[in-house]
Scaffold this active site. Structure first.
Site, PDB file in Angstrom:
ATOM      1  N   ARG A  74      -5.168  -5.481   1.021  1.00  0.00           N
ATOM      2  CA  ARG A  74      -5.474  -4.451   0.025  1.00  0.00           C
ATOM      3  C   ARG A  74      -6.243  -5.025  -1.163  1.00  0.00           C
ATOM      4  NH1 ARG A  74      -2.358  -1.093  -4.263  1.00  0.00           N
ATOM      5  NH2 ARG A  74      -3.467   0.886  -4.080  1.00  0.00           N
ATOM      6  N   HIS A  78      -9.789  -3.757  -2.682  1.00  0.00           N
ATOM      7  CA  HIS A  78      -9.984  -3.372  -4.082  1.00  0.00           C
ATOM      8  C   HIS A  78     -10.984  -4.281  -4.797  1.00  0.00           C
ATOM      9  CE1 HIS A  78      -6.391  -0.484  -4.812  1.00  0.00           C
ATOM     10  NE2 HIS A  78      -6.910  -0.335  -3.615  1.00  0.00           N
ATOM     11  N   ASP A  79     -11.194  -5.479  -4.278  1.00  0.00           N
ATOM     12  CA  ASP A  79     -12.264  -6.317  -4.812  1.00  0.00           C
ATOM     13  C   ASP A  79     -13.614  -5.749  -4.370  1.00  0.00           C
ATOM     14  OD1 ASP A  79     -13.605  -8.419  -6.063  1.00  0.00           O
ATOM     15  OD2 ASP A  79     -13.414  -9.770  -4.349  1.00  0.00           O
ATOM     16  N   VAL A  82     -15.179  -2.428  -5.801  1.00  0.00           N
ATOM     17  CA  VAL A  82     -15.485  -2.424  -7.224  1.00  0.00           C
ATOM     18  C   VAL A  82     -16.558  -3.482  -7.490  1.00  0.00           C
ATOM     19  CG1 VAL A  82     -14.548  -2.739  -9.541  1.00  0.00           C
ATOM     20  CG2 VAL A  82     -13.187  -1.575  -7.793  1.00  0.00           C
ATOM     21  N   ASP A  86     -16.742  -9.772  -5.151  1.00  0.00           N
ATOM     22  CA  ASP A  86     -17.175 -10.801  -6.102  1.00  0.00           C
ATOM     23  C   ASP A  86     -16.009 -11.437  -6.851  1.00  0.00           C
ATOM     24  OD1 ASP A  86     -16.338  -8.721  -7.653  1.00  0.00           O
ATOM     25  OD2 ASP A  86     -18.186  -8.509  -8.815  1.00  0.00           O
ATOM     26  N   GLU A 100      -9.525  -5.651 -14.202  1.00  0.00           N
ATOM     27  CA  GLU A 100      -9.282  -4.546 -13.269  1.00  0.00           C
ATOM     28  C   GLU A 100      -7.812  -4.408 -12.894  1.00  0.00           C
ATOM     29  OE1 GLU A 100     -12.058  -5.390 -10.022  1.00  0.00           O
ATOM     30  OE2 GLU A 100     -13.690  -5.622 -11.463  1.00  0.00           O
ATOM     31  N   ASN A 106      -4.443  -0.245  -9.612  1.00  0.00           N
ATOM     32  CA  ASN A 106      -3.987  -1.626  -9.422  1.00  0.00           C
ATOM     33  C   ASN A 106      -2.710  -1.998 -10.162  1.00  0.00           C
ATOM     34  OD1 ASN A 106      -6.224  -2.088  -7.813  1.00  0.00           O
ATOM     35  ND2 ASN A 106      -7.481  -2.900  -9.491  1.00  0.00           N
ATOM     36  N   PRO A 174     -10.379   5.196  -3.799  1.00  0.00           N
ATOM     37  CA  PRO A 174      -9.761   6.475  -3.442  1.00  0.00           C
ATOM     38  C   PRO A 174      -8.289   6.532  -3.854  1.00  0.00           C
ATOM     39  CG  PRO A 174     -10.051   5.097  -1.492  1.00  0.00           C
ATOM     40  CD  PRO A 174     -10.715   4.382  -2.618  1.00  0.00           C
ATOM     41  N   HIS A 204      -3.294   0.893   6.887  1.00  0.00           N
ATOM     42  CA  HIS A 204      -1.985   1.410   6.469  1.00  0.00           C
ATOM     43  C   HIS A 204      -0.952   1.331   7.591  1.00  0.00           C
ATOM     44  CE1 HIS A 204      -3.501   3.777   2.705  1.00  0.00           C
ATOM     45  NE2 HIS A 204      -3.691   2.477   2.608  1.00  0.00           N
ATOM     46  N   THR A 205      -1.191   0.512   8.577  1.00  0.00           N
ATOM     47  CA  THR A 205      -0.179   0.229   9.591  1.00  0.00           C
ATOM     48  C   THR A 205       0.729  -0.919   9.143  1.00  0.00           C
ATOM     49  OG1 THR A 205       0.160  -0.049  11.966  1.00  0.00           O
ATOM     50  CG2 THR A 205      -1.527  -1.448  10.963  1.00  0.00           C
ATOM     51  N   ASP A 249       4.082   2.312   7.460  1.00  0.00           N
ATOM     52  CA  ASP A 249       4.311   2.627   8.870  1.00  0.00           C
ATOM     53  C   ASP A 249       5.770   2.342   9.193  1.00  0.00           C
ATOM     54  OD1 ASP A 249       4.580   2.690  11.622  1.00  0.00           O
ATOM     55  OD2 ASP A 249       3.493   0.800  11.928  1.00  0.00           O
ATOM     56  N   ASP A 257      -0.552  -3.104  14.184  1.00  0.00           N
ATOM     57  CA  ASP A 257      -0.773  -2.463  15.478  1.00  0.00           C
ATOM     58  C   ASP A 257      -1.430  -1.100  15.245  1.00  0.00           C
ATOM     59  OD1 ASP A 257       1.229  -0.916  14.377  1.00  0.00           O
ATOM     60  OD2 ASP A 257       2.806  -1.672  15.696  1.00  0.00           O
TER      61      ASP A 257
END
Ligand code: HEM
Ligand SMILES: *[C@@H]1O[C@H](CO)[C@@H](O)[C@H](O)[C@H]1NC(C)=O
Ligand SMILES: *[C@@H]1O[C@H](CO)[C@@H](O)[C@H](O)[C@H]1NC(C)=O
Length: 336
Positions: A74, A78-79, A82, A86, A100, A106, A174, A204-205, A249, A257
């Site tokens: 994650r 998020h890097d 944005v 970097d 950030e 965050n 998002p 998101h598993t 999950d 998976d």
């Protein structure tokens, strides 16, 4: 006298022109030299052990706490969303500049910074000043996925670290209540197709979410399995317990998976943004893709790996741009 003045004026004018209108080929080659592409052999000469050092640190961390695989994945997302991959997300706030880390997507949420720090400090022993924080995070995210049973992908290296964070650009990430149209728009803004977005969502598993991010869904969403909603309501009351966590999950929380997609088919997506991919009027193409991934692990793994490779290459700084930070949490001190 008049001639000399005229000559002087003409010379000044053409010098100005030269300054103001860079020659097209000069400008193009300067840009190419300043920002070469990422490369599969970037550290072969300067730090051949870079990848294995990072892998060892991540494996140790994930063996101690499996969730860290998810947290690193994650953090890399998020890097990259944005201002590109970097390392900007790694910068701490300073007195002068808001980073950030403290922004709504965050704050009290991103985790695993200590793993990046540990990998980086080991790299600074092995080959000081060579491996960027942005590359360290990109490799750590991949190794985090592999460590919990997910696919690997070829990673091009050579990212440089930003000289500043951009806290306001975190609105380009998002949110968990986004409807499908909003998700599609945000991913399209970064160059992703809808199909790539559906593949990336399979992240998101693994991992956990705090209650405050899924509360909006569990009390009033018709497109949610009732028993699952009731179970989550116990963990996440209408008021309080904001930071209590639940697995993204519930079937296999720490295993990379395709169970995420099976959950969606059963109306057991944790966020509205997850369930938006199935049963929420997303349309045939998206729902068929979810069904296909729920039945075919290798199809999901191949598409996820390809999409991650693309995400990892979002507008990197390269060549002479940015810097290689010594400490991922702050820009290098100015040399005077
Ligand atoms: C599609 C839009 C997305 C939304 C709205 C979204 C939102 C969220 C939210 C709200 C959380 C919970 C954070 C917390 O409670 O602290 C979360 C967790 C997570 N997200 Fe996403 N996410 C999206 C896409 C992605 C993508 C593309 C990736 C990676 C490729 C990703 C990887 C993860 C992981 C691995 C976790 C668990 C982190 C942990 O346990 O520390 N997400 N996401
Ligand atoms: C920060 O991000 C915002 C929103 O994306 C953008 O408009 C702005 O130009 C960026 N600031 C800097 C200094 O790059
Ligand atoms: C699963 O997906 C892979 C990769 O797309 C494909 O080659 C394979 O035929 C699929 N398997 C089934 C049973 O559909």
């Amino acid at each position: 006298m008049e001639n000399r003045a005229l000559f002087f004026a003409a010379t000044t004018f053409s010098l100005l022109l030269l300054l103001l209108l860079p020659h097209p080929s000069t400008a193009a080659s300067a840009t190419a030299a300043a920002s070469p592409p990422l490369s599969s052999t970037f550290y072969h000469a300067t730090c051949p052990r870079a990848t294995s050092v990072i892998r060892a640190v991540v494996q140790r961390a994930v063996a101690g706490e499996p969730r860290l695989g998810a947290s690193l994945l994650r953090m890399h997302f998020h890097d990259c969303f944005v201002q590109g991959c970097d390392g900007s997300v790694l910068l701490d706030d300073t007195g002068a500049v808001e980073g950030e880390k403290g922004t709504p997507p965050n704050k009290n949420s991103l985790r695993g910074f200590q793993v990046v720090d540990a990998a980086k400090s080991e790299l600074e022993h092995v080959c000081p000043g060579v491996v960027s924080c942005a590359d360290t995070l990109a490799v750590a995210a991949r190794e985090g996925v592999v460590a919990v049973g997910g696919p690997s992908w070829d990673l091009l290296l050579g990212r440089r670290d930003s000289l500043a964070p951009n806290a306001s650009a975190t609105i380009e990430l998002p949110g968990p209540d986004s409807p499908l149209a909003g998700l599609r728009e945000m991913f399209a803004a970064k160059g992703f197709t809808e199909a790539e977005m559906v593949a990336l969502s399979g992240a998101h598993t693994i991992g956990r979410s705090s209650c405050r991010f899924f509360r909006g869904r569990i009390y009033n969403d018709a497109n949610m399995d009732r028993e699952y909603a009731a179970r989550l309501q116990t963990a996440c009351p209408p008021v309080g317990g904001d930071l209590t966590v639940a697995p993204l999950d519930p079937r296999s929380p720490d295993m990379f998976d395709n169970a995420y997609y099976g959950n969606l088919v059963e109306r057991k997506g944790l966020f509205r943004s997850d369930q938006a991919l199935f049963g929420g009027g997303g349309g045939n193409a998206v729902e068929e893709q979810v069904l296909r991934y729920s039945r075919n692990l290798s199809a999901f793994e191949a598409d996820f790996a390809a999409a991650m490779q693309k995400m990892s290459a979002l507008s990197p700084l390269t060549g002479g741009q940015g810097e290689v930070r010594v400490n991922c949490r702050r820009v290098n001190p100015a040399v005077e």
